[in-house]
Design an enzyme around this catalytic site. Structure first.
Site, PDB file in Angstrom:
ATOM      1  N   ASP A  31      -2.028   0.506   6.243  1.00  0.00           N
ATOM      2  CA  ASP A  31      -2.181   1.232   5.276  1.00  0.00           C
ATOM      3  C   ASP A  31      -1.945   2.758   5.762  1.00  0.00           C
ATOM      4  O   ASP A  31      -2.561   3.159   6.697  1.00  0.00           O
ATOM      5  CB  ASP A  31      -3.457   1.070   4.582  1.00  0.00           C
ATOM      6  CG  ASP A  31      -3.394   1.189   3.002  1.00  0.00           C
ATOM      7  OD1 ASP A  31      -2.818   2.069   2.446  1.00  0.00           O
ATOM      8  OD2 ASP A  31      -4.087   0.186   2.624  1.00  0.00           O
ATOM      9  N   ASP A  84      -0.745   5.173   0.535  1.00  0.00           N
ATOM     10  CA  ASP A  84      -2.037   5.488  -0.507  1.00  0.00           C
ATOM     11  C   ASP A  84      -1.498   6.724  -1.280  1.00  0.00           C
ATOM     12  O   ASP A  84      -1.035   7.848  -0.747  1.00  0.00           O
ATOM     13  CB  ASP A  84      -3.106   5.729   0.401  1.00  0.00           C
ATOM     14  CG  ASP A  84      -4.366   5.684  -0.690  1.00  0.00           C
ATOM     15  OD1 ASP A  84      -4.475   4.869  -1.433  1.00  0.00           O
ATOM     16  OD2 ASP A  84      -5.019   6.833  -0.790  1.00  0.00           O
ATOM     17  N   GLU A 141       2.212   4.089  -3.003  1.00  0.00           N
ATOM     18  CA  GLU A 141       1.380   3.903  -4.192  1.00  0.00           C
ATOM     19  C   GLU A 141       1.662   5.351  -5.196  1.00  0.00           C
ATOM     20  O   GLU A 141       1.390   6.401  -4.687  1.00  0.00           O
ATOM     21  CB  GLU A 141      -0.102   3.715  -4.082  1.00  0.00           C
ATOM     22  CG  GLU A 141      -1.126   3.589  -5.007  1.00  0.00           C
ATOM     23  CD  GLU A 141      -2.537   3.790  -4.736  1.00  0.00           C
ATOM     24  OE1 GLU A 141      -3.419   3.223  -5.447  1.00  0.00           O
ATOM     25  OE2 GLU A 141      -2.885   4.513  -3.630  1.00  0.00           O
ATOM     26  N   HIS A 164      -6.790  -4.525  -4.137  1.00  0.00           N
ATOM     27  CA  HIS A 164      -8.324  -4.264  -3.929  1.00  0.00           C
ATOM     28  C   HIS A 164      -8.995  -3.230  -4.845  1.00  0.00           C
ATOM     29  O   HIS A 164     -10.084  -2.914  -4.865  1.00  0.00           O
ATOM     30  CB  HIS A 164      -8.719  -3.496  -2.449  1.00  0.00           C
ATOM     31  CG  HIS A 164      -7.650  -2.163  -2.193  1.00  0.00           C
ATOM     32  ND1 HIS A 164      -6.200  -2.304  -2.301  1.00  0.00           N
ATOM     33  CD2 HIS A 164      -7.885  -1.220  -2.099  1.00  0.00           C
ATOM     34  CE1 HIS A 164      -5.697  -1.064  -2.206  1.00  0.00           C
ATOM     35  NE2 HIS A 164      -6.594  -0.299  -1.920  1.00  0.00           N
ATOM     36  N   ASP A 165      -8.031  -2.617  -5.663  1.00  0.00           N
ATOM     37  CA  ASP A 165      -8.387  -1.630  -6.578  1.00  0.00           C
ATOM     38  C   ASP A 165      -8.353  -2.162  -8.037  1.00  0.00           C
ATOM     39  O   ASP A 165      -8.853  -1.335  -9.147  1.00  0.00           O
ATOM     40  CB  ASP A 165      -7.558  -0.343  -6.767  1.00  0.00           C
ATOM     41  CG  ASP A 165      -7.703   0.542  -5.616  1.00  0.00           C
ATOM     42  OD1 ASP A 165      -8.696   0.678  -5.098  1.00  0.00           O
ATOM     43  OD2 ASP A 165      -6.829   1.461  -5.112  1.00  0.00           O
TER      44      ASP A 165
END
Length: 426
Positions: free
Chosen positions: A98, A199, A256, A330-331
């Site tokens: 990440d 991210d 993302e 995870h979100d």
């Protein structure tokens, strides 16, 4: 288009904090991942994506990074990481890290020095604006609620934080910032990693001029994230990243990109663009949003709208760019609870239906840990049992401040939204 290995990959997302605890401290660790590589490989996964494992004060579960080149002690050591990387490769799989470079932690040494003085060489590593104390530079709201500006008396200025106030946004207009980030990325590539999940990467280019967010004029809640999405220089930055780092290694990359359209996605990932390979888009994630509650709702996703949205992305990118495929992470809420039916008699059927749908579309599938088991959401009895920053901030705004819902109703809604599922345990 040319065929690439990442177009035939299956990515398995590991949230280290919840995956496997090997030293009985209640926190998952790198050794726990090593112990389960046979399991992951037997699922058919070819790439493992790790959520952030860097040193962090954990204001936002590791997405507030204090040192990009150090491992969070509760996860292990750099020696543990190198053992994990070698073991992943020995299993014939690849490892994707990440990458969080829209912001750092306010405990990163860059920001610690930046807030000491306007003359610090690191002051310009972040985004500062003048305004009288108590009057923010703009009306922008953070994605986590409240103002997106934080005042620092030592310099008499506000810094921008699109997320938590402990996550100051980096100033990508500064060439030194870009060079330090590219050097850090190259360092990780030299360690032998195989890719980056980036991210909120489409937020790194801020507007040349900051103006008030017109969408907030009549709202007591909301986010100004769209004010910084797909900014004026983002493609210049990503092309430079590709030229200096990504093109020098055989990597898988996915960015993302909230608030990105299909045309935006083609601009980021088009086969002739020399930027990214895939993006995570959110159009299908917003189909059950509520005008008042936002994503914190028990509304069901309309089936026709879902089919139309998925088909739209398949058609628009076909032959021009490459799709990423996902139901949850995870979100997001657990797929079975959100898109299917998690009642005992329908859970397995729902999970299989969703898996068949995902894996029969064109693109690279991303599977969140536990998704292969048909895991469902968790609901605790009280808000104090939750540790996710987004959950806690939304509770504060919707229950404590706005009284949109009462506490009991909110707990029901939390059963809809699993969020950081380390609290559910595996």
């Amino acid at each position: 288009m040319n065929k690439h290995w990442w177009q035939e990959a299956v990515v398995y997302q590991v949230y280290p904090r919840s995956f496997q605890d090997t030293n009985d401290d209640g926190i998952g660790d790198l050794q726990g991942i090593i112990q389960h590589l046979d399991y992951i490989k037997n699922l058919g996964a070819t790439v493992i994506w790790l959520n952030p494992i860097y040193r962090s004060p954990n204001d936002d579960n590791g997405y507030d990074i204090a040192d990009y080149q150090a491992i969070m002690p509760e996860f292990g050591t750099m020696a543990d990481f190198k053992q994990l990387l070698d073991a992943v490769h020995a299993h014939g799989m690849k490892l994707m890290m990440d990458l969080v470079v829209n912001h750092t932690s306010d405990e990163h040494r860059w920001f610690v020095e930046a807030k000491q003085s306007k003359t610090s060489p690191y002051h310009d590593y972040y985004i500062w604006r003048d305004a009288p104390a108590g009057q923010t530079p703009t009306n922008w709201r953070s994605e986590f609620g409240g103002s997106a500006w934080q005042y620092v008396p030592e310099v008499g200025q506000y810094y921008l934080h699109i997320f938590s106030k402990k996550q100051p946004d980096l100033n990508w207009q500064n060439p030194a910032v870009r060079q330090d980030i590219f050097s850090m990325m190259d360092w990780w590539c030299e360690q032998g990693i195989d890719g980056f999940r980036m991210d909120v990467i489409n937020l790194i280019s801020k507007p040349d001029t900051f103006v008030d967010d017109p969408t907030l004029a009549d709202e007591a809640h909301g986010s100004s994230l769209a004010m910084v999405a797909n900014g004026p220089h983002v493609h210049d930055y990503l092309k430079a990243m590709h030229q200096q780092v990504l093109s020098q290694h055989d990597l898988i990359t996915v960015g993302e990109t909230p608030a990105a359209s299909t045309e935006d996605a083609i601009n980021y990932t088009g086969f002739d663009r020399d930027e990214l390979q895939m993006v995570f888009q959110f159009e299908h994630m917003g189909l059950d949003d509520d005008p008042v509650m936002g994503k914190w709702t028990d509304k069901k996703v309309p089936l026709l709208a879902l089919k139309q949205t998925l088909s739209k992305w398949q058609t628009a990118l076909n032959g021009r760019a490459w799709n990423s495929l996902y139901w949850n992470n995870h979100d997001q809420a657990r797929a079975v609870s959100r898109f299917g039916n998690d009642a005992p008699e329908y859970r397995v059927l729902s999970a299989k239906m969703l898996a068949n749908c995902l894996h029969n579309m064109q693109g690279t599938p991303y599977i969140y840990q536990g998704e292969e088991l048909g895991m469902t959401n968790v609901a605790f009895d009280q808000i104090s049992d939750y540790r996710d920053l987004d959950t806690l901030n939304a509770y504060h705004e919707l229950v404590d401040l706005q009284h949109t819902v009462d506490d009991k109703t909110w707990i029901i809604h939390l059963g809809i939204w699993d969020m950081k599922s380390h609290l559910a345990g595996l």
